[in-house]
Design a protein around this motif. Sequence first.
Motif, PDB file in Angstrom:
ATOM      1  N   SER A   1      13.105  23.560  -7.794  1.00 50.25           N
ATOM      2  CA  SER A   1      11.673  23.342  -7.936  1.00 50.25           C
ATOM      3  C   SER A   1      11.283  23.420  -9.402  1.00 50.25           C
ATOM      4  CB  SER A   1      10.892  24.395  -7.146  1.00 50.25           C
ATOM      5  OG  SER A   1       9.499  24.244  -7.344  1.00 50.25           O
ATOM      6  N   LEU A   2      10.616  22.376  -9.882  1.00 51.99           N
ATOM      7  CA  LEU A   2      10.176  22.373 -11.273  1.00 51.99           C
ATOM      8  C   LEU A   2       9.013  23.329 -11.497  1.00 51.99           C
ATOM      9  CD1 LEU A   2      10.248  18.565 -12.138  1.00 51.99           C
ATOM     10  CD2 LEU A   2      11.598  20.350 -13.249  1.00 51.99           C
ATOM     11  N   ARG A   3       8.128  23.422 -10.502  1.00 47.25           N
ATOM     12  CA  ARG A   3       6.921  24.233 -10.649  1.00 47.25           C
ATOM     13  C   ARG A   3       6.294  24.432  -9.278  1.00 47.25           C
ATOM     14  NH1 ARG A   3       3.337  19.892 -14.024  1.00 47.25           N
ATOM     15  NH2 ARG A   3       1.587  21.170 -13.359  1.00 47.25           N
ATOM     16  N   ALA A   4       5.385  25.399  -9.192  1.00 46.14           N
ATOM     17  CA  ALA A   4       4.798  25.748  -7.902  1.00 46.14           C
ATOM     18  C   ALA A   4       3.348  25.309  -7.761  1.00 46.14           C
ATOM     19  CB  ALA A   4       4.897  27.254  -7.689  1.00 46.14           C
ATOM     20  N   ASP A   5       2.760  24.772  -8.824  1.00 48.85           N
ATOM     21  CA  ASP A   5       1.329  24.454  -8.799  1.00 48.85           C
ATOM     22  C   ASP A   5       1.032  22.993  -8.505  1.00 48.85           C
ATOM     23  OD1 ASP A   5       2.456  23.668 -11.237  1.00 48.85           O
ATOM     24  OD2 ASP A   5       0.532  23.787 -12.275  1.00 48.85           O
ATOM     25  N   ARG A   6       2.067  22.176  -8.260  1.00 51.25           N
ATOM     26  CA  ARG A   6       1.863  20.760  -7.957  1.00 51.25           C
ATOM     27  C   ARG A   6       2.666  20.380  -6.709  1.00 51.25           C
ATOM     28  NH1 ARG A   6      -1.546  17.299  -8.535  1.00 51.25           N
ATOM     29  NH2 ARG A   6      -0.700  15.609  -9.787  1.00 51.25           N
ATOM     30  N   GLY A   7       2.271  20.988  -5.575  1.00 53.90           N
ATOM     31  CA  GLY A   7       2.923  20.682  -4.320  1.00 53.90           C
ATOM     32  C   GLY A   7       4.416  20.934  -4.374  1.00 53.90           C
ATOM     33  N   VAL A   8       5.174  20.071  -3.732  1.00 56.86           N
ATOM     34  CA  VAL A   8       6.632  20.124  -3.800  1.00 56.86           C
ATOM     35  C   VAL A   8       7.062  19.258  -4.975  1.00 56.86           C
ATOM     36  CG1 VAL A   8       8.786  19.596  -2.590  1.00 56.86           C
ATOM     37  CG2 VAL A   8       6.807  20.474  -1.311  1.00 56.86           C
ATOM     38  N   SER A   9       7.657  19.879  -5.986  1.00 56.21           N
ATOM     39  CA  SER A   9       8.000  19.178  -7.230  1.00 56.21           C
ATOM     40  C   SER A   9       9.475  19.392  -7.547  1.00 56.21           C
ATOM     41  CB  SER A   9       7.133  19.687  -8.383  1.00 56.21           C
ATOM     42  OG  SER A   9       5.766  19.413  -8.148  1.00 56.21           O
ATOM     43  N   PRO A  10      10.351  18.584  -6.955  1.00 53.74           N
ATOM     44  CA  PRO A  10      11.788  18.817  -7.092  1.00 53.74           C
ATOM     45  C   PRO A  10      12.408  18.137  -8.307  1.00 53.74           C
ATOM     46  CG  PRO A  10      11.419  17.020  -5.569  1.00 53.74           C
ATOM     47  CD  PRO A  10      10.054  17.489  -6.014  1.00 53.74           C
ATOM     48  N   VAL A  11      13.515  18.690  -8.746  1.00 54.82           N
ATOM     49  CA  VAL A  11      14.447  18.009  -9.639  1.00 54.82           C
ATOM     50  C   VAL A  11      15.817  18.146  -8.985  1.00 54.82           C
ATOM     51  CG1 VAL A  11      14.713  20.079 -11.091  1.00 54.82           C
ATOM     52  CG2 VAL A  11      15.386  17.820 -11.968  1.00 54.82           C
ATOM     53  N   ALA A  12      16.567  17.035  -8.917  1.00 60.92           N
ATOM     54  CA  ALA A  12      17.797  17.026  -8.136  1.00 60.92           C
ATOM     55  C   ALA A  12      18.879  16.239  -8.841  1.00 60.92           C
ATOM     56  CB  ALA A  12      17.533  16.420  -6.758  1.00 60.92           C
ATOM     57  N   GLY A  13      20.114  16.626  -8.587  1.00 57.98           N
ATOM     58  CA  GLY A  13      21.283  15.956  -9.144  1.00 57.98           C
ATOM     59  C   GLY A  13      22.416  16.963  -9.248  1.00 57.98           C
ATOM     60  N   SER A  14      23.402  16.662 -10.063  1.00 58.10           N
ATOM     61  CA  SER A  14      24.444  17.650 -10.320  1.00 58.10           C
ATOM     62  C   SER A  14      23.839  18.808 -11.105  1.00 58.10           C
ATOM     63  CB  SER A  14      25.585  17.023 -11.112  1.00 58.10           C
ATOM     64  OG  SER A  14      25.150  16.722 -12.438  1.00 58.10           O
ATOM     65  N   ALA A  15      24.483  19.963 -11.021  1.00 58.82           N
ATOM     66  CA  ALA A  15      23.967  21.127 -11.748  1.00 58.82           C
ATOM     67  C   ALA A  15      23.878  20.849 -13.241  1.00 58.82           C
ATOM     68  CB  ALA A  15      24.857  22.337 -11.473  1.00 58.82           C
ATOM     69  N   ALA A  16      24.865  20.143 -13.789  1.00 55.27           N
ATOM     70  CA  ALA A  16      24.878  19.861 -15.223  1.00 55.27           C
ATOM     71  C   ALA A  16      23.705  18.983 -15.628  1.00 55.27           C
ATOM     72  CB  ALA A  16      26.198  19.188 -15.612  1.00 55.27           C
ATOM     73  N   LEU A  17      23.435  17.928 -14.855  1.00 58.27           N
ATOM     74  CA  LEU A  17      22.342  17.021 -15.211  1.00 58.27           C
ATOM     75  C   LEU A  17      20.974  17.644 -14.972  1.00 58.27           C
ATOM     76  CD1 LEU A  17      23.629  13.529 -14.035  1.00 58.27           C
ATOM     77  CD2 LEU A  17      23.620  14.499 -16.343  1.00 58.27           C
ATOM     78  N   VAL A  18      20.845  18.444 -13.928  1.00 58.41           N
ATOM     79  CA  VAL A  18      19.560  19.099 -13.677  1.00 58.41           C
ATOM     80  C   VAL A  18      19.187  20.013 -14.835  1.00 58.41           C
ATOM     81  CG1 VAL A  18      18.438  20.848 -12.233  1.00 58.41           C
ATOM     82  CG2 VAL A  18      19.547  18.875 -11.169  1.00 58.41           C
ATOM     83  N   GLU A  19      20.151  20.752 -15.365  1.00 57.00           N
ATOM     84  CA  GLU A  19      19.857  21.619 -16.516  1.00 57.00           C
ATOM     85  C   GLU A  19      19.389  20.801 -17.714  1.00 57.00           C
ATOM     86  OE1 GLU A  19      19.612  24.998 -16.852  1.00 57.00           O
ATOM     87  OE2 GLU A  19      19.660  24.721 -14.668  1.00 57.00           O
ATOM     88  N   GLN A  20      20.000  19.651 -17.939  1.00 53.74           N
ATOM     89  CA  GLN A  20      19.568  18.792 -19.047  1.00 53.74           C
ATOM     90  C   GLN A  20      18.209  18.160 -18.770  1.00 53.74           C
ATOM     91  OE1 GLN A  20      22.859  16.194 -20.600  1.00 53.74           O
ATOM     92  NE2 GLN A  20      24.119  17.373 -19.165  1.00 53.74           N
ATOM     93  N   MET A  21      17.952  17.792 -17.520  1.00 58.32           N
ATOM     94  CA  MET A  21      16.660  17.204 -17.153  1.00 58.32           C
ATOM     95  C   MET A  21      15.514  18.167 -17.452  1.00 58.32           C
ATOM     96  SD  MET A  21      16.844  14.136 -15.406  1.00 58.32           S
ATOM     97  CE  MET A  21      15.629  14.166 -14.102  1.00 58.32           C
ATOM     98  N   LYS A  22      15.739  19.442 -17.205  1.00 60.24           N
ATOM     99  CA  LYS A  22      14.664  20.435 -17.342  1.00 60.24           C
ATOM    100  C   LYS A  22      14.234  20.646 -18.793  1.00 60.24           C
ATOM    101  CE  LYS A  22      16.645  23.645 -14.819  1.00 60.24           C
ATOM    102  NZ  LYS A  22      16.844  24.915 -14.081  1.00 60.24           N
ATOM    103  N   ARG A  23      14.971  20.087 -19.733  1.00 58.85           N
ATOM    104  CA  ARG A  23      14.501  20.137 -21.124  1.00 58.85           C
ATOM    105  C   ARG A  23      13.295  19.224 -21.345  1.00 58.85           C
ATOM    106  NH1 ARG A  23      20.392  18.773 -23.789  1.00 58.85           N
ATOM    107  NH2 ARG A  23      21.564  20.543 -22.927  1.00 58.85           N
ATOM    108  N   TYR A  24      13.164  18.218 -20.485  1.00 56.94           N
ATOM    109  CA  TYR A  24      12.152  17.176 -20.712  1.00 56.94           C
ATOM    110  C   TYR A  24      11.103  17.060 -19.614  1.00 56.94           C
ATOM    111  CZ  TYR A  24      15.971  15.883 -23.815  1.00 56.94           C
ATOM    112  OH  TYR A  24      16.965  15.904 -24.767  1.00 56.94           O
ATOM    113  N   VAL A  25      11.424  17.472 -18.388  1.00 54.64           N
ATOM    114  CA  VAL A  25      10.459  17.317 -17.293  1.00 54.64           C
ATOM    115  C   VAL A  25       9.993  18.686 -16.838  1.00 54.64           C
ATOM    116  CG1 VAL A  25      11.446  15.120 -16.601  1.00 54.64           C
ATOM    117  CG2 VAL A  25      12.252  17.183 -15.477  1.00 54.64           C
ATOM    118  N   ARG A  26       8.715  18.780 -16.584  1.00 53.46           N
ATOM    119  CA  ARG A  26       8.141  20.067 -16.189  1.00 53.46           C
ATOM    120  C   ARG A  26       6.810  19.857 -15.479  1.00 53.46           C
ATOM    121  NH1 ARG A  26       7.441  19.697 -22.061  1.00 53.46           N
ATOM    122  NH2 ARG A  26       9.609  20.363 -22.214  1.00 53.46           N
TER     123      ARG A  26
END
Length: 260
Positions: free
Chosen positions: A235-260
Amino acid sequence: MFEEYLDFAVGMAREAGRIQLSYFRGDDLAMKTKSNVSDVVTRADRESEELIVRSILERYPTHAILGEEGGARGDAASEWRWVVDPLDGTTNYSQGLPVFCVSIALQYRGETVVGVVYAPYLRELFTAVRGGGAWCRRGDGEPVRLHVSTKQRLDCSVVATGFPYDKSENPDNNSDNVARILPHVRDVRRMGAAAYDLSCVAAAMLDSFWELNLHEWDVCAASLLVIEAGGVVESLRADRGVSPVAGSAALVEQMKRYVR
């Protein structure tokens, strides 16, 4: 233990898919809007959900159901709950675009144990049972076991996203995330059906996915697909409904640098 439920869910998904194909690209959609002009529903949505709900209550009358169109039904105290999006990608469907699907999940004591996503026009059936892996059957072919992308670098990745229905009223509408991540990925796709996006992540057709302000029925079944295919769904955040980020663990960690 859950194979009986999986077979039942697959049968319902295929029946709902037949309803959808019978109206697809026709002039009898009876389309209406819901929360705003961007949030649409068709007779195929409604008829698909009624078919699924009726089937569940006939076979499992003590189960609970959460559906996009009809909300909560059945026995709210049950340990078993079905989570149903009868037609994910309604905007695509109403435009005659072929990316739409049926999403059916079953939860036991709050844990998703069965997930089915069926794209009837594309003839792709994605299935998962907790602990049994994720699978895809295309057309009349044999099921193929799925695994998320093995890419380790975001700059080589094709990622997907979508935009919330309240995008015109709420400036927190994901456009800033797209602007941040776009220079750091191979490309971005906007498929228009979150359940299908997540299924594509499970199948490594997409490398990663994120979105804001979804609902449980959008992601419940397909999140199990990703997890059973070796990926993670956070879950990216709790204040905007269900807000997922998904993929391999390695890519999800990199994604979280830019999406929030």
